[in-house]
Design an enzyme around this catalytic site. Structure first.
Site, short mmCIF file in Angstrom:
data_model
loop_
_atom_site.label_atom_id
_atom_site.label_comp_id
_atom_site.label_asym_id
_atom_site.label_seq_id
_atom_site.Cartn_x
_atom_site.Cartn_y
_atom_site.Cartn_z
N ASP A 126 0.82 -1.21 0.00
CA ASP A 126 0.00 0.00 0.00
C ASP A 126 0.86 1.27 0.00
O ASP A 126 2.10 1.20 -0.04
CB ASP A 126 -0.91 -0.06 1.24
CG ASP A 126 -2.31 0.48 0.99
OD1 ASP A 126 -2.45 1.31 0.08
OD2 ASP A 126 -3.23 0.08 1.71
N TRP A 161 -2.69 3.51 -5.80
CA TRP A 161 -3.92 4.28 -6.07
C TRP A 161 -3.83 5.19 -7.29
O TRP A 161 -4.60 6.14 -7.41
CB TRP A 161 -4.32 5.14 -4.87
CG TRP A 161 -4.09 4.55 -3.53
CD1 TRP A 161 -4.40 3.29 -3.12
CD2 TRP A 161 -3.50 5.20 -2.39
NE1 TRP A 161 -4.05 3.12 -1.80
CE2 TRP A 161 -3.49 4.27 -1.34
CE3 TRP A 161 -2.98 6.49 -2.17
CZ2 TRP A 161 -2.98 4.59 -0.07
CZ3 TRP A 161 -2.47 6.79 -0.92
CH2 TRP A 161 -2.48 5.84 0.11
N GLY A 162 -2.85 4.95 -8.17
CA GLY A 162 -2.76 5.77 -9.37
C GLY A 162 -1.80 6.94 -9.27
O GLY A 162 -1.67 7.73 -10.21
N ASP A 183 -9.83 3.62 -3.39
CA ASP A 183 -10.55 2.43 -2.93
C ASP A 183 -11.94 2.31 -3.55
O ASP A 183 -12.67 3.29 -3.64
CB ASP A 183 -10.73 2.48 -1.40
CG ASP A 183 -9.41 2.29 -0.69
OD1 ASP A 183 -8.35 2.36 -1.35
OD2 ASP A 183 -9.44 2.07 0.54
C1 GLA Z 1 -5.86 1.45 1.59
C2 GLA Z 1 -6.02 0.46 0.44
C3 GLA Z 1 -7.14 -0.50 0.75
C4 GLA Z 1 -6.84 -1.24 2.06
C5 GLA Z 1 -6.62 -0.23 3.18
C6 GLA Z 1 -6.13 -0.91 4.44
O1 GLA Z 1 -6.97 2.28 1.71
O2 GLA Z 1 -6.24 1.15 -0.77
O3 GLA Z 1 -7.32 -1.42 -0.31
O4 GLA Z 1 -5.71 -2.05 1.88
O5 GLA Z 1 -5.67 0.74 2.82
O6 GLA Z 1 -5.91 0.00 5.49
#
Ligand code: GLA
Length: 380
Positions: A126, A161-162, A183
């Site tokens: 992440d 996330w891009g 997300d």
């Molecule tokens: C981020 C990720 C999610 C998840 C959460 C966990 O938001 O994008 O997919 O893994 O963290 O805290």
């Protein structure tokens, strides 16, 4: 080579958030076998954030929370492997994970070694709490090399996330999949926005490194613990699953598959759709007529996908809140009338055989729904 096809599996985050433990993971593993998910191709059981203690041990190692995981992670790996499945875990490129647990910034090689010792097969990585002085591309390259040198094949599921257009460089740094969006939530607009934001970025998604548009929310019906919990209708989950299959996105289920209803279970086990997702040529669909006015308004789409073995998919997607007539000229699909060729078409969901179709097709598609045809290209 890892990730020859889009990875498939289950991830704990969307439904369970921090509410995870050993028993849940073992039960999910059993269900994957009992309900036929494993047979359908779902393979990875992934524990997301919140599995660790808040502090590393005195050797700087990550420690599983003993209240949640009393037998440790290798025990879980052994159980999952014993069922012929694979085990995934989670860390983060920043100094803390998104939920505030210790993370791998400047601990990449130590943590990769730890995951290898626990027989982990997949690491979701992440991007929270990343230092302002840090370099995003370098952070993913560093963990990629740490995993490649840890002595075990570990699929690297990068999740940034891009940020900095990962479709431009994630293949280069060695990621096997990369999250290209924020997300997903259990809500139709979330599915639609994510899909439309990425539909033109799939050209770099191919064996060895796939664009990941986040977990499947199919079957959650508002029961998840994180994010927006509106839930979707059956038709909306259907469109969501169809889109992920058409674009060859990873299929990581995020629902509670122990109790999911029949409709969603059948959908996620739909062999035709999974075959489309897993086609060996891994080609993203053509967005038909994408520069014409009627498709620039994001209300409908016609996607045309080439599969191996002279098979083709035509999907009409109605993203809009009202029913829409969607039509396509076969010339748009590279099959002009003058070619004397046509598609022998079958509706994937109803099984209706349309026979040989040429020139033009029009269907009314209900709001948020889709129609998917498969066809062979043959002489008229
Ligand atoms: C981020 C990720 C999610 C998840 C959460 C966990 O938001 O994008 O997919 O893994 O963290 O805290």
């Amino acid at each position: 080579m890892l990730a020859k096809k889009p990875p498939m599996g289950w991830n704990s985050w969307n439904t369970f958030g921090e509410n995870i433990n050993e028993q849940l993971i073992l039960e999910i593993t059993d269900i994957l076998i009992e309900k036929g998910y494993k047979e359908a191709g779902y393979e990875y059981v992934v524990i997301d954030d919140c599995w660790a203690l808040r502090e590393r041990d005195k050797n700087g190692r990550l420690v599983p929370n003993p209240e949640k995981f009393p037998h440790g992670m290798k025990y879980i790996a052994d159980y999952i492997h014993g069922k012929g499945l694979k085990f995934g875990m989670y860390s983060c490129a920043g100094v803390l994970t998104c939920a505030g647990y210790p993370s791998s910034y400047d601990h990449e090689y130590t943590d990769a070694t730890t995951f290898a010792e626990w027989n982990v097969d997949y690491l979701k990585y992440d991007f929270c709490n990343f230092p302002k002085s840090g370099n995003c591309i370098n952070a993913y390259l560093t963990m990629s090399l740490a995993l490649r040198s840890c002595g075990r094949d570990i699929l690297f599921a990068a999740c940034n996330w891009g940020v900095q257009e990962p479709w431009q460089w994630m293949r280069s740094v060695g990621a096997h999949i990369y999250r290209s969006t924020g997300d997903i939530f259990d809500n139709y607009n979330s599915v639609k926005d994510i899909m439309l934001s990425q539909e033109k970025n799939f050209s770099m998604s191919a064996p060895g490194c796939f664009n990941d548009i986040d977990m499947l929310i199919v079957g959650m019906y508002g029961k998840g613990l994180v994010g927006v919990k509106d839930g979707c209708t059956d038709d909306e989950y259907k469109t969501h699953f169809v889109l992920w299959c058409l674009f060859g996105a990873p299929l990581m289920m995020g629902g509670d598959i122990r109790s999911v209803n029949d409709y969603s279970e059948k959908l996620m086990l739909n062999k035709e759709l999974i075959r489309i997702n897993q086609d060996e040529e891994c080609r993203p669909p053509v967005i038909l007529n994408s520069y014409n006015d009627d498709t620039n308004d994001n209300t409908t789409r016609k996607y045309f996908k080439i599969l191996s073995d002279n098979e083709y998919i035509l999907a009409f997607i109605n993203y809009d809140d009202n029913p829409k007539d969607i039509s396509a000229y076969f010339a748009e699909m590279g099959i002009p009338y003058s070619s004397e060729m046509g598609l022998e078409m079958t509706d994937i969901f109803t099984g209706e055989k349309l026979g040989m179709v040429r020139d033009f097709i029009r269907k009314t598609v209900p709001a948020h729904d889709c129609i998917v045809f498969k066809g062979a290209l043959i002489h008229a």
